[in-house]
Each structure stands twice: as structure tokens, then as C-alpha cells.
Design a protein around this motif. Structure first.
Motif, PDB file in Angstrom:
ATOM      1  N   TYR A 243       2.698   2.010  10.149  1.00  0.00           N
ATOM      2  CA  TYR A 243       1.675   2.092   9.106  1.00  0.00           C
ATOM      3  C   TYR A 243       0.328   2.529   9.693  1.00  0.00           C
ATOM      4  O   TYR A 243      -0.345   3.400   9.133  1.00  0.00           O
ATOM      5  CB  TYR A 243       1.525   0.738   8.392  1.00  0.00           C
ATOM      6  N   GLU A 244      -0.063   1.924  10.782  1.00  0.00           N
ATOM      7  CA  GLU A 244      -1.360   2.252  11.390  1.00  0.00           C
ATOM      8  C   GLU A 244      -1.410   3.701  11.856  1.00  0.00           C
ATOM      9  O   GLU A 244      -2.417   4.384  11.672  1.00  0.00           O
ATOM     10  CB  GLU A 244      -1.659   1.292  12.536  1.00  0.00           C
ATOM     11  N   ARG A 245      -0.319   4.188  12.448  1.00  0.00           N
ATOM     12  CA  ARG A 245      -0.285   5.591  12.882  1.00  0.00           C
ATOM     13  C   ARG A 245      -0.328   6.538  11.689  1.00  0.00           C
ATOM     14  O   ARG A 245      -0.995   7.573  11.727  1.00  0.00           O
ATOM     15  CB  ARG A 245       0.953   5.858  13.730  1.00  0.00           C
ATOM     16  N   LEU A 246       0.412   6.194  10.645  1.00  0.00           N
ATOM     17  CA  LEU A 246       0.413   7.028   9.446  1.00  0.00           C
ATOM     18  C   LEU A 246      -0.979   7.067   8.822  1.00  0.00           C
ATOM     19  O   LEU A 246      -1.483   8.136   8.478  1.00  0.00           O
ATOM     20  CB  LEU A 246       1.437   6.504   8.433  1.00  0.00           C
ATOM     21  N   ALA A 247      -1.608   5.918   8.693  1.00  0.00           N
ATOM     22  CA  ALA A 247      -2.955   5.844   8.112  1.00  0.00           C
ATOM     23  C   ALA A 247      -3.943   6.662   8.933  1.00  0.00           C
ATOM     24  O   ALA A 247      -4.754   7.411   8.379  1.00  0.00           O
ATOM     25  CB  ALA A 247      -3.404   4.383   8.031  1.00  0.00           C
ATOM     26  N   LYS A 248      -3.858   6.548  10.236  1.00  0.00           N
ATOM     27  CA  LYS A 248      -4.779   7.285  11.115  1.00  0.00           C
ATOM     28  C   LYS A 248      -4.549   8.791  10.994  1.00  0.00           C
ATOM     29  O   LYS A 248      -5.499   9.568  10.885  1.00  0.00           O
ATOM     30  CB  LYS A 248      -4.605   6.838  12.552  1.00  0.00           C
ATOM     31  N   SER A 249      -3.293   9.205  11.000  1.00  0.00           N
ATOM     32  CA  SER A 249      -3.006  10.644  10.992  1.00  0.00           C
ATOM     33  C   SER A 249      -3.339  11.298   9.651  1.00  0.00           C
ATOM     34  O   SER A 249      -3.597  12.497   9.599  1.00  0.00           O
ATOM     35  CB  SER A 249      -1.555  10.920  11.378  1.00  0.00           C
ATOM     36  N   LEU A 250      -3.358  10.508   8.579  1.00  0.00           N
ATOM     37  CA  LEU A 250      -3.647  11.066   7.254  1.00  0.00           C
ATOM     38  C   LEU A 250      -4.971  10.533   6.693  1.00  0.00           C
ATOM     39  O   LEU A 250      -5.182  10.513   5.474  1.00  0.00           O
ATOM     40  CB  LEU A 250      -2.486  10.767   6.290  1.00  0.00           C
ATOM     41  N   ASP A 251      -5.855  10.134   7.588  1.00  0.00           N
ATOM     42  CA  ASP A 251      -7.198   9.671   7.209  1.00  0.00           C
ATOM     43  C   ASP A 251      -7.168   8.600   6.118  1.00  0.00           C
ATOM     44  O   ASP A 251      -8.007   8.586   5.224  1.00  0.00           O
ATOM     45  CB  ASP A 251      -8.074  10.851   6.766  1.00  0.00           C
ATOM     46  N   GLU A 252      -6.181   7.737   6.192  1.00  0.00           N
ATOM     47  CA  GLU A 252      -6.020   6.618   5.257  1.00  0.00           C
ATOM     48  C   GLU A 252      -5.943   7.055   3.792  1.00  0.00           C
ATOM     49  O   GLU A 252      -6.270   6.302   2.883  1.00  0.00           O
ATOM     50  CB  GLU A 252      -7.110   5.562   5.461  1.00  0.00           C
ATOM     51  N   ASN A 253      -5.473   8.287   3.573  1.00  0.00           N
ATOM     52  CA  ASN A 253      -5.293   8.807   2.214  1.00  0.00           C
ATOM     53  C   ASN A 253      -3.979   8.242   1.668  1.00  0.00           C
ATOM     54  O   ASN A 253      -2.895   8.695   2.035  1.00  0.00           O
ATOM     55  CB  ASN A 253      -5.274  10.337   2.252  1.00  0.00           C
ATOM     56  N   GLU A 254      -4.108   7.259   0.784  1.00  0.00           N
ATOM     57  CA  GLU A 254      -2.932   6.540   0.296  1.00  0.00           C
ATOM     58  C   GLU A 254      -1.917   7.460  -0.374  1.00  0.00           C
ATOM     59  O   GLU A 254      -0.710   7.336  -0.154  1.00  0.00           O
ATOM     60  CB  GLU A 254      -3.360   5.439  -0.667  1.00  0.00           C
ATOM     61  N   ALA A 255      -2.379   8.405  -1.187  1.00  0.00           N
ATOM     62  CA  ALA A 255      -1.455   9.322  -1.860  1.00  0.00           C
ATOM     63  C   ALA A 255      -0.712  10.183  -0.842  1.00  0.00           C
ATOM     64  O   ALA A 255       0.510  10.366  -0.949  1.00  0.00           O
ATOM     65  CB  ALA A 255      -2.202  10.204  -2.852  1.00  0.00           C
ATOM     66  N   ALA A 256      -1.424  10.682   0.151  1.00  0.00           N
ATOM     67  CA  ALA A 256      -0.790  11.501   1.196  1.00  0.00           C
ATOM     68  C   ALA A 256       0.189  10.669   2.013  1.00  0.00           C
ATOM     69  O   ALA A 256       1.260  11.156   2.398  1.00  0.00           O
ATOM     70  CB  ALA A 256      -1.851  12.121   2.094  1.00  0.00           C
ATOM     71  N   MET A 257      -0.156   9.414   2.259  1.00  0.00           N
ATOM     72  CA  MET A 257       0.740   8.537   3.022  1.00  0.00           C
ATOM     73  C   MET A 257       2.037   8.294   2.256  1.00  0.00           C
ATOM     74  O   MET A 257       3.133   8.373   2.826  1.00  0.00           O
ATOM     75  CB  MET A 257       0.029   7.218   3.335  1.00  0.00           C
ATOM     76  N   CYS A 258       1.915   8.000   0.978  1.00  0.00           N
ATOM     77  CA  CYS A 258       3.104   7.771   0.148  1.00  0.00           C
ATOM     78  C   CYS A 258       3.961   9.030   0.065  1.00  0.00           C
ATOM     79  O   CYS A 258       5.194   8.964   0.127  1.00  0.00           O
ATOM     80  CB  CYS A 258       2.696   7.297  -1.242  1.00  0.00           C
ATOM     81  N   HIS A 259       3.312  10.186  -0.048  1.00  0.00           N
ATOM     82  CA  HIS A 259       4.040  11.457  -0.097  1.00  0.00           C
ATOM     83  C   HIS A 259       4.779  11.703   1.215  1.00  0.00           C
ATOM     84  O   HIS A 259       5.961  12.080   1.218  1.00  0.00           O
ATOM     85  CB  HIS A 259       3.095  12.615  -0.406  1.00  0.00           C
ATOM     86  N   TRP A 260       4.091  11.520   2.341  1.00  0.00           N
ATOM     87  CA  TRP A 260       4.703  11.768   3.650  1.00  0.00           C
ATOM     88  C   TRP A 260       5.946  10.900   3.820  1.00  0.00           C
ATOM     89  O   TRP A 260       6.979  11.347   4.302  1.00  0.00           O
ATOM     90  CB  TRP A 260       3.708  11.484   4.781  1.00  0.00           C
TER      91      TRP A 260
ATOM     92  N   MET B 189       0.818  -1.210   0.000  1.00  0.00           N
ATOM     93  CA  MET B 189       0.000   0.000   0.000  1.00  0.00           C
ATOM     94  C   MET B 189       0.853   1.262   0.000  1.00  0.00           C
ATOM     95  O   MET B 189       0.425   2.295  -0.508  1.00  0.00           O
ATOM     96  CB  MET B 189      -0.948   0.005   1.196  1.00  0.00           C
ATOM     97  N   LEU B 190       2.049   1.165   0.563  1.00  0.00           N
ATOM     98  CA  LEU B 190       2.953   2.317   0.594  1.00  0.00           C
ATOM     99  C   LEU B 190       3.876   2.354  -0.625  1.00  0.00           C
ATOM    100  O   LEU B 190       4.706   3.250  -0.746  1.00  0.00           O
ATOM    101  CB  LEU B 190       3.789   2.295   1.875  1.00  0.00           C
ATOM    102  N   GLY B 191       3.735   1.387  -1.514  1.00  0.00           N
ATOM    103  CA  GLY B 191       4.543   1.367  -2.724  1.00  0.00           C
ATOM    104  C   GLY B 191       6.002   1.017  -2.491  1.00  0.00           C
ATOM    105  O   GLY B 191       6.865   1.433  -3.265  1.00  0.00           O
ATOM    106  N   LEU B 192       6.275   0.244  -1.439  1.00  0.00           N
ATOM    107  CA  LEU B 192       7.665  -0.137  -1.162  1.00  0.00           C
ATOM    108  C   LEU B 192       8.106  -1.277  -2.057  1.00  0.00           C
ATOM    109  O   LEU B 192       7.319  -2.170  -2.384  1.00  0.00           O
ATOM    110  CB  LEU B 192       7.813  -0.589   0.297  1.00  0.00           C
ATOM    111  N   TYR B 193       9.354  -1.249  -2.452  1.00  0.00           N
ATOM    112  CA  TYR B 193       9.968  -2.363  -3.162  1.00  0.00           C
ATOM    113  C   TYR B 193      10.280  -3.458  -2.145  1.00  0.00           C
ATOM    114  O   TYR B 193      10.501  -3.182  -0.957  1.00  0.00           O
ATOM    115  CB  TYR B 193      11.263  -1.932  -3.842  1.00  0.00           C
ATOM    116  N   GLY B 194      10.370  -4.676  -2.639  1.00  0.00           N
ATOM    117  CA  GLY B 194      10.731  -5.791  -1.762  1.00  0.00           C
ATOM    118  C   GLY B 194      12.066  -5.572  -1.085  1.00  0.00           C
ATOM    119  O   GLY B 194      12.252  -5.901   0.085  1.00  0.00           O
TER     120      GLY B 194
END
Length: 122
Positions: free
Chosen positions: A70-87, A24-29
């Protein structure tokens, strides 16, 4: 997007949750391997269901921390995937680098969690 549920306690639950969060965060293996301190081949085996994070291992503990992040990031950014990846990829003054680089190259997942907590409070 749905965040992984609360931190699981068994490897058979932890492993897919960690893989899902990384995806979900677009990380490589290779990035996830460095965060967990395992081999890239271990990530491939996990992704194919042939290996689990072993309870009590260093990788297990890192996996739990990664899901906490991940859970803290999702909560703080309202589970906005684009905002999470940017942060994750934006430089932060407190870290003097991006959170992703802090986790991958400096073994600093706890530093990133602290940074996120301060970001969330700001």
C-alpha cells in the motif's frame, strides 16, 4: 487521502492500519481475508476491535507485506486514490492478471510489489 504511517510493529497498530489501507483501496472483507489467509469472520472481528493480528503469525507477516504494498503504491501514484484503485484492478502483462487477483487468488503479494517497483521505474 492520507496513507497509513510507516509499518507499525504491534498488532494493535498493525490491524487498524491494514483495515484502513484495504478500505482505501475498496477491498471487500473477503478479499482482505484471502490476502491475509484468515477467515472472513476474523476480518469482521478485527473491524469491530475484537481481534488483532497476532505478532509473528502468518497473517501478521502478510499484513506487513500488504502495508508495504500500500505504501509503495501510494508513493508511486502520489496518493491518488482513484489511480491506486485503477492500478490494482487493471491487468498487468508481467503478472498476466490484475494485481488484486494475484494477491487474492495466487498468494502473490510479493509478485505485486515487484511489479509495482518495475511500474514505478518505468
Amino acid at each position: 487521502m492520507t496513507a497509513p504511517e510507516s509499518v507499525p510493529i504491534q498488532g494493535k497498530e498493525l490491524t487498524p492500519a491494514v483495515l484502513q489501507a484495504a478500505d482505501m483501496l475498496g477491498l471487500y472483507g473477503a478479499e482482505l481475508a484471502r490476502i491475509l489467509n484468515v477467515l472472513c469472520s476474523d476480518i469482521s472481528l478485527m473491524a469491530n476491535g475484537k481481534k488483532l493480528l497476532a505478532a509473528g503469525s502468518e497473517a501478521w507477516g502478510r499484513g506487513v507485506c500488504f502495508l508495504e504494498f500500500y505504501e509503495r503504491l501510494a508513493k508511486s501514484l502520489d496518493e491518488n486514490e482513484a489511480a491506486m484503485c485503477h492500478w490494482l484492478r487493471a491487468e498487468h502483462k508481467q503478472l498476466k492478471r490484475t494485481p488484486l487477483l494475484e494477491m487474492v487468488d495466487h498468494n502473490g503479494i510479493k509478485n505485486v510489489i515487484n511489479c509495482l517497483d518495475q511500474y514505478h521505474l518505468a
